[in-house]
Design a protein around this motif. Structure first.
Motif, PDB file in Angstrom:
ATOM      1  N   UNK A   7       0.828  -1.200   0.000  1.00 45.96           N
ATOM      2  CA  UNK A   7       0.000   0.000   0.000  1.00 45.96           C
ATOM      3  C   UNK A   7       0.867   1.258   0.000  1.00 45.96           C
ATOM      4  N   UNK A   8       1.957   1.229   0.739  1.00 42.23           N
ATOM      5  CA  UNK A   8       2.875   2.379   0.763  1.00 42.23           C
ATOM      6  C   UNK A   8       3.428   2.653  -0.635  1.00 42.23           C
ATOM      7  N   UNK A   9       3.797   1.576  -1.335  1.00 41.92           N
ATOM      8  CA  UNK A   9       4.330   1.721  -2.699  1.00 41.92           C
ATOM      9  C   UNK A   9       3.250   2.241  -3.640  1.00 41.92           C
ATOM     10  N   UNK A  10       2.026   1.747  -3.459  1.00 35.39           N
ATOM     11  CA  UNK A  10       0.927   2.192  -4.320  1.00 35.39           C
ATOM     12  C   UNK A  10       0.624   3.676  -4.104  1.00 35.39           C
ATOM     13  N   UNK A  11       0.679   4.119  -2.861  1.00 35.01           N
ATOM     14  CA  UNK A  11       0.418   5.535  -2.565  1.00 35.01           C
ATOM     15  C   UNK A  11       1.432   6.424  -3.281  1.00 35.01           C
ATOM     16  N   UNK A  12       2.695   5.993  -3.281  1.00 30.16           N
ATOM     17  CA  UNK A  12       3.729   6.762  -3.987  1.00 30.16           C
ATOM     18  C   UNK A  12       3.464   6.761  -5.495  1.00 30.16           C
ATOM     19  N   UNK A  13       3.037   5.619  -6.028  1.00 27.28           N
ATOM     20  CA  UNK A  13       2.689   5.536  -7.456  1.00 27.28           C
ATOM     21  C   UNK A  13       1.529   6.481  -7.760  1.00 27.28           C
ATOM     22  N   UNK A  22       9.167   2.643  -6.775  1.00 28.46           N
ATOM     23  CA  UNK A  22      10.034   1.542  -7.207  1.00 28.46           C
ATOM     24  C   UNK A  22      11.021   1.126  -6.119  1.00 28.46           C
ATOM     25  N   UNK A  23      11.545   2.091  -5.405  1.00 27.70           N
ATOM     26  CA  UNK A  23      12.480   1.782  -4.314  1.00 27.70           C
ATOM     27  C   UNK A  23      11.805   0.916  -3.251  1.00 27.70           C
ATOM     28  N   UNK A  24      10.583   1.287  -2.907  1.00 26.63           N
ATOM     29  CA  UNK A  24       9.844   0.528  -1.892  1.00 26.63           C
ATOM     30  C   UNK A  24       9.542  -0.893  -2.374  1.00 26.63           C
ATOM     31  N   UNK A  25       9.232  -1.028  -3.651  1.00 25.70           N
ATOM     32  CA  UNK A  25       8.882  -2.351  -4.183  1.00 25.70           C
ATOM     33  C   UNK A  25      10.122  -3.230  -4.336  1.00 25.70           C
ATOM     34  N   UNK A  26      11.153  -2.687  -4.954  1.00 24.60           N
ATOM     35  CA  UNK A  26      12.340  -3.505  -5.248  1.00 24.60           C
ATOM     36  C   UNK A  26      13.062  -3.956  -3.981  1.00 24.60           C
ATOM     37  N   UNK A  27      12.961  -3.167  -2.927  1.00 27.68           N
ATOM     38  CA  UNK A  27      13.610  -3.563  -1.672  1.00 27.68           C
ATOM     39  C   UNK A  27      12.910  -4.763  -1.030  1.00 27.68           C
ATOM     40  N   UNK A  49       5.691  -2.047 -10.679  1.00 28.71           N
ATOM     41  CA  UNK A  49       7.001  -1.718 -11.247  1.00 28.71           C
ATOM     42  C   UNK A  49       6.892  -1.383 -12.733  1.00 28.71           C
ATOM     43  N   UNK A  50       6.182  -2.224 -13.479  1.00 26.70           N
ATOM     44  CA  UNK A  50       6.027  -1.983 -14.918  1.00 26.70           C
ATOM     45  C   UNK A  50       5.313  -0.654 -15.150  1.00 26.70           C
ATOM     46  N   UNK A  51       4.258  -0.403 -14.385  1.00 23.29           N
ATOM     47  CA  UNK A  51       3.512   0.855 -14.514  1.00 23.29           C
ATOM     48  C   UNK A  51       4.420   2.053 -14.259  1.00 23.29           C
ATOM     49  N   UNK A  52       5.228   1.953 -13.218  1.00 27.22           N
ATOM     50  CA  UNK A  52       6.151   3.046 -12.895  1.00 27.22           C
ATOM     51  C   UNK A  52       7.170   3.276 -14.009  1.00 27.22           C
ATOM     52  N   UNK A  53       7.719   2.187 -14.554  1.00 23.21           N
ATOM     53  CA  UNK A  53       8.753   2.335 -15.585  1.00 23.21           C
ATOM     54  C   UNK A  53       8.172   2.819 -16.911  1.00 23.21           C
ATOM     55  N   UNK A  54       6.892   2.569 -17.140  1.00 26.54           N
ATOM     56  CA  UNK A  54       6.229   3.162 -18.313  1.00 26.54           C
ATOM     57  C   UNK A  54       6.231   4.677 -18.169  1.00 26.54           C
ATOM     58  N   UNK A  64      12.046  -5.763 -18.741  1.00 25.24           N
ATOM     59  CA  UNK A  64      12.556  -6.744 -17.781  1.00 25.24           C
ATOM     60  C   UNK A  64      11.461  -7.207 -16.820  1.00 25.24           C
ATOM     61  N   UNK A  65      10.781  -6.254 -16.220  1.00 24.64           N
ATOM     62  CA  UNK A  65       9.787  -6.622 -15.206  1.00 24.64           C
ATOM     63  C   UNK A  65       8.480  -7.121 -15.829  1.00 24.64           C
ATOM     64  N   UNK A  66       8.189  -6.698 -17.060  1.00 25.34           N
ATOM     65  CA  UNK A  66       7.008  -7.250 -17.721  1.00 25.34           C
ATOM     66  C   UNK A  66       7.254  -8.712 -18.099  1.00 25.34           C
ATOM     67  N   UNK A  67       8.489  -9.032 -18.452  1.00 22.80           N
ATOM     68  CA  UNK A  67       8.849 -10.429 -18.732  1.00 22.80           C
ATOM     69  C   UNK A  67       8.654 -11.281 -17.480  1.00 22.80           C
ATOM     70  N   UNK A  68       9.077 -10.741 -16.326  1.00 29.47           N
ATOM     71  CA  UNK A  68       8.860 -11.447 -15.058  1.00 29.47           C
ATOM     72  C   UNK A  68       7.362 -11.584 -14.763  1.00 29.47           C
ATOM     73  N   UNK A  69       6.629 -10.532 -15.066  1.00 26.11           N
ATOM     74  CA  UNK A  69       5.178 -10.538 -14.855  1.00 26.11           C
ATOM     75  C   UNK A  69       4.521 -11.675 -15.645  1.00 26.11           C
ATOM     76  N   UNK A  70       4.929 -11.850 -16.899  1.00 19.90           N
ATOM     77  CA  UNK A  70       4.318 -12.858 -17.764  1.00 19.90           C
ATOM     78  C   UNK A  70       4.596 -14.287 -17.303  1.00 19.90           C
ATOM     79  N   UNK A  71       5.652 -14.489 -16.504  1.00 16.32           N
ATOM     80  CA  UNK A  71       5.938 -15.844 -16.009  1.00 16.32           C
ATOM     81  C   UNK A  71       4.868 -16.325 -15.030  1.00 16.32           C
TER      82      UNK A  71
END
Length: 245
Positions: A7-13, A22-27, A49-54, A64-71
């Motif tokens: 939720x903290x990461x989403x609020x920042x998004x 992204x920092x909150x998510x990747x950590x 992450x993908x939304x942020x990098x878009x 990179x992260x969309x590829x991970x998402x598709x797995x």
């Protein structure tokens, strides 16, 4: 705890602080991946992450992260529907990104891909898809198709308005129906209260009547007993007088 972290990461998004998000998510990404019994946490982390990098216009990390998402598409802990509703939103954002860059071939590819996922769109997704088509045909100077999608967007919005009106009407109908039921029940309760009051009154009157009658009967019996004693006394005196005579 996991929900709070995401939720903290989403609020920042939401506040467009994409790097902070992204920092909150990747950590915590390894933590999300470790939850094997429910991969949704990993799915949602990758989705953000993908939304942020878009929005950061970072193709390398987006891919990179969309590829991970598709797995996770065939992950047994995630339903197909849950995966698809997130995937369609990402692909809509890809369409918009390529539109912004005026890369129309890539835009057309993702517009078509999103069309094939129509079943998984919510109303917000549909609105964005129509807007992307309008912008796409605007770039192509294709007035006819542009106007067609403008009409489609208008119809979509009108349908939403109608749905809201119908929902409000149904709520009002339900309210009126429940009010009538309540009124009937209230009348029944009022009638029942009247009957109860009547019966209680009748009972009280009956008790008072019995009490009064009991008092009266007791007095009669007392008088009778007194008279009986007096009669016995007179009778005894009379017998004594007869003996003396």
């Amino acid at each position: 705890m996991i929900d709070v972290m995401q939720m903290k990461a989403y609020i920042e998004l939401y506040n467009k602080n994409y790097k902070k998000s992204n920092e909150l998510i990747r950590s915590k990404l390894d933590c999300y991946k470790s939850i094997k019994e429910d991969s949704f946490y990993q799915l949602y982390a990758l989705f953000m992450l993908v939304t942020n990098f878009v929005d950061l216009n970072d193709d390398a990390n987006r891919i990179k992260y969309y590829t991970d998402f598709k797995t996770l598409e065939n992950d047994t802990t995630i339903t197909k529907y849950l995966y698809k509703i997130h995937d369609v939103s990402l692909n809509i954002s890809f369409s918009k990104m390529f539109l912004t860059r005026k890369e129309l071939d890539s835009t057309a590819f993702y517009l078509k891909k999103v069309d094939d996922m129509r079943l998984y769109m919510n109303n917000f997704d549909k609105e964005n898809q129509f807007k992307n088509y309008i912008a796409y045909y605007e770039e192509l100077k294709d007035t006819q198709n542009k106007n067609n999608y403008i009409d489609s967007l208008k119809n979509h919005n009108q349908n939403l308005i109608n749905e809201n009106i119908n929902a409000s009407y149904n709520i009002n109908e339900s309210f009126i129906k429940n009010s009538k039921i309540l009124e009937v029940e209230t009348k029944k309760n009022f009638l029942n209260r009247n009957w109860i009051a009547f019966l209680v009154t009748l009972l009280v009157v009956g008790v008072v009547f019995v009490f009064v009658k009991y008092k009266s009967l007791k007095r009669v019996l007392k008088d009778f007993s007194k008279r009986r004693r007096e009669y016995s006394l007179i009778e005894n005196n009379h017998d004594k007088l007869k003996l003396k005579a």
